[in-house]
Design an enzyme around this catalytic site. Structure first.
Site, PDB file in Angstrom:
ATOM      1  N   ASN A   1      16.608  20.742 -35.119  1.00 20.05           N
ATOM      2  CA  ASN A   1      15.793  21.861 -34.661  1.00 20.05           C
ATOM      3  C   ASN A   1      16.289  22.306 -33.291  1.00 20.05           C
ATOM      4  O   ASN A   1      16.830  21.504 -32.557  1.00 20.05           O
ATOM      5  CB  ASN A   1      14.340  21.416 -34.475  1.00 20.05           C
ATOM      6  CG  ASN A   1      13.600  21.293 -35.781  1.00 20.05           C
ATOM      7  OD1 ASN A   1      14.181  21.399 -36.852  1.00 20.05           O
ATOM      8  ND2 ASN A   1      12.311  21.057 -35.697  1.00 20.05           N
TER       9      ASN A   1
ATOM     10  N   ASP B   1      10.891  18.855 -40.129  1.00 25.29           N
ATOM     11  CA  ASP B   1       9.847  18.673 -41.149  1.00 25.29           C
ATOM     12  C   ASP B   1      10.378  17.934 -42.365  1.00 25.29           C
ATOM     13  O   ASP B   1       9.630  17.286 -43.071  1.00 25.29           O
ATOM     14  CB  ASP B   1       9.291  20.041 -41.572  1.00 25.29           C
ATOM     15  CG  ASP B   1       8.420  20.622 -40.476  1.00 25.29           C
ATOM     16  OD1 ASP B   1       7.615  19.854 -39.912  1.00 25.29           O
ATOM     17  OD2 ASP B   1       8.563  21.821 -40.163  1.00 25.29           O
TER      18      ASP B   1
ATOM     19  N   LYS C   1      -3.803  24.713 -36.443  1.00 21.64           N
ATOM     20  CA  LYS C   1      -2.999  23.484 -36.433  1.00 21.64           C
ATOM     21  C   LYS C   1      -3.742  22.368 -35.712  1.00 21.64           C
ATOM     22  O   LYS C   1      -3.747  21.221 -36.136  1.00 21.64           O
ATOM     23  CB  LYS C   1      -1.671  23.786 -35.719  1.00 21.64           C
ATOM     24  CG  LYS C   1      -0.599  22.785 -35.980  1.00 21.64           C
ATOM     25  CD  LYS C   1       0.733  23.268 -35.425  1.00 21.64           C
ATOM     26  CE  LYS C   1       1.373  24.318 -36.327  1.00 21.64           C
ATOM     27  NZ  LYS C   1       2.672  24.734 -35.854  1.00 21.64           N
TER      28      LYS C   1
HETATM   29  O1  C5P Z   1       3.284  20.955 -37.798  1.00 20.85           O
HETATM   30  P1  C5P Z   1       4.050  21.552 -36.679  1.00 20.85           P
HETATM   31  O2  C5P Z   1       5.454  21.052 -36.600  1.00 20.85           O
HETATM   32  O3  C5P Z   1       4.036  23.035 -36.600  1.00 20.85           O
HETATM   33  O4  C5P Z   1       3.246  21.056 -35.370  1.00 20.85           O
HETATM   34  C1  C5P Z   1       3.818  20.960 -34.135  1.00 20.85           C
HETATM   35  C2  C5P Z   1       3.260  19.770 -33.387  1.00 20.85           C
HETATM   36  O5  C5P Z   1       3.263  18.595 -34.211  1.00 20.85           O
HETATM   37  C3  C5P Z   1       4.098  19.396 -32.197  1.00 20.85           C
HETATM   38  O6  C5P Z   1       3.236  18.809 -31.262  1.00 20.85           O
HETATM   39  C4  C5P Z   1       5.059  18.365 -32.780  1.00 20.85           C
HETATM   40  O7  C5P Z   1       5.593  17.507 -31.784  1.00 20.85           O
HETATM   41  C5  C5P Z   1       4.186  17.636 -33.754  1.00 20.85           C
HETATM   42  N1  C5P Z   1       4.890  17.109 -34.939  1.00 20.85           N
HETATM   43  C6  C5P Z   1       5.001  15.747 -35.138  1.00 20.85           C
HETATM   44  N2  C5P Z   1       5.606  15.263 -36.261  1.00 20.85           N
HETATM   45  C7  C5P Z   1       6.099  16.093 -37.195  1.00 20.85           C
HETATM   46  C8  C5P Z   1       5.999  17.475 -37.009  1.00 20.85           C
HETATM   47  C9  C5P Z   1       5.392  17.963 -35.869  1.00 20.85           C
HETATM   48  O8  C5P Z   1       4.564  14.980 -34.263  1.00 20.85           O
HETATM   49  N3  C5P Z   1       6.688  15.592 -38.265  1.00 20.85           N
END
Ligand code: C5P
Length: 403
Positions: A210, A282, A347
């Site tokens: 990313n 993800d 979220k």
């Molecule tokens: O679900 P999303 O990636 O959009 O959410 C972002 C938040 O979730 C950020 O704080 C990111 O560090 C955390 N996150 C996480 N583990 C993942 C995906 C996102 O801790 N696998």
């Protein structure tokens, strides 16, 4: 914004070869907005000249308590009265022994005895001198009297020996001086932070990742340390150096994949605050190839993905209640391309966390500046465009009020 704006620093230099680094230190302090007034011992002038320090700081350098250019001949009182701190770098074994006994036989030691501001010392000496019981006694006395020691570090010494006693590097001293002036709103608290990207290997030479420089997460780590916390920073692949490393108050765990970050983070949830700043992939690769995938004509390989665990959500599930509050207090981050506030708040609720921070941008990735929106149960609050370190300091103040 400069971190030492309007701060007046008396920079003392005593006799040691590390004095060759003090001009650089003076420049770093001035770059952050401090005005620097140099005072040198006789021995210091064997290593660096008053002319050098005067040219760099734009202020006359004081070397003697008998200086008749101060109108009332009270240099020892005048100089320390207007100072926010006295910082001595390098601080020799001899000077520390003297200060620990309250001796005052030259301008610098007299200034220290006559001061009403904090004293910060960056020791520099040979390892035998540092380890000597007499020096250790001086150090203990000085600390008991409220002086703050910055370092020393371990490493190669001018004499060729290797060991404890090296002066911290100028940028490390400047970082600790800046930290000294920050509000200690997290003293005694433990802060866990994920930062940077993760990297999911396709084969030994390829992978997916990313966009993330790690700058925001590292800035939060620095701001938490400045506020007095112990920090555990779990970092994905990035080039950034560990903030305030010389304080010994930060542990850094480097990981590569999301799974590794998940394991390292879940093992470290015994903390007061968790900031999930990492841009976690993800999806990981179902079966990374052991050998480099070879090109096969024009055909592209198909790669199977598997969902990675959600680290933040899993940490949120470990939350315990203590004294009416929940620990760790979890703070998520969100970067959205549309409708930031709504998506970020959704979220926050979906992940079961009390606070989420939206990156408003516009140029978030790799940039030194950003704009944030902080959303919790009570609503949302914008933090205006600023350097990431300044955003992080404001965020730390907000979070400190919650715990
Ligand atoms: O679900 P999303 O990636 O959009 O959410 C972002 C938040 O979730 C950020 O704080 C990111 O560090 C955390 N996150 C996480 N583990 C993942 C995906 C996102 O801790 N696998």
């Amino acid at each position: 914004m400069q971190s030492l704006l309007n701060k007046k620093i008396v920079l003392g230099i005593s006799g040691g070869i590390a004095a060759y680094k003090t001009p650089e230190l003076a420049r770093l302090l001035m770059q952050e907005g401090a005005s620097v007034q140099v005072v040198m011992t006789q021995a210091a002038q064997q290593f660096v000249t008053p002319v050098t320090m005067q040219a760099l700081t734009g202020n006359p350098v004081f070397t003697s308590q008998w200086d008749s250019s101060i109108a009332n001949n009270m240099a020892h009182i005048e100089l320390s009265r207007s100072a926010d701190i006295i910082l001595i770098a390098p601080s020799s074994a001899d000077l520390m022994a003297k200060l620990s006994l309250g001796l005052a036989d030259d301008l610098l030691s007299t200034l220290c005895l006559a001061r009403d501001c904090p004293l910060l010392l960056a020791p520099a000496m040979n390892k035998q001198m540092w380890e000597h019981a007499a020096t250790q006694r001086s150090v203990q006395r000085l600390q008991d009297d409220g002086s703050v020691l910055l370092g020393p570090a371990s490493g190669t010494q001018a004499c060729g020996e290797v060991g404890m006693g090296r002066m911290l590097e100028p940028h490390e001293i400047a970082e600790q001086v800046i930290a000294f002036f920050q509000k200690k709103v997290l003293t005694g608290k433990k802060v866990l932070i994920t930062a940077g990207p993760t990297f999911e290997a396709i084969d030994p030479v390829r992978g997916i990742t990313n966009h993330s420089s790690g700058k925001m997460g590292f800035a939060i780590a620095r701001a938490a340390l400045e506020a007095g916390a112990q920090v555990h920073l779990i970092a994905g692949p990035c080039e950034l150096s560990t903030p305030l490393e010389a304080t010994g108050k930060i542990i850094r765990t480097n990981i590569v994949s999301a799974k590794e970050m998940h394991t390292a983070t879940l093992a470290a949830t015994d903390c007061d605050v968790f900031f999930a700043v990492a841009a976690v992939a993800d999806w990981g690769i179902a079966k990374p190839a052991k050998e480099k995938l070879k090109r096969q004509g024009k055909e592209a390989p198909s790669i199977e993905f598997v969902a990675n665990p959600d680290i933040l959500q899993d940490v949120a599930k470990t939350v315990k209640f203590k004294g009416g509050k929940s620990y760790p207090y979890c703070v998520g981050f969100a970067a959205e391309s549309t409708d930031l506030e709504k998506h970020a708040n959704d979220k926050r609720q979906r992940k079961g966390i009390p606070m989420i921070v939206g990156n408003i941008g516009p140029d978030t990735f790799g940039s030194d500046t950003n704009q944030l929106i902080v959303i919790d149960d009570s609503g949302s609050k914008k933090i205006a465009q600023a350097e990431k370190l300044h955003l992080a300091r404001q965020l730390i103040q907000l979070v400190a009020k919650k715990i």
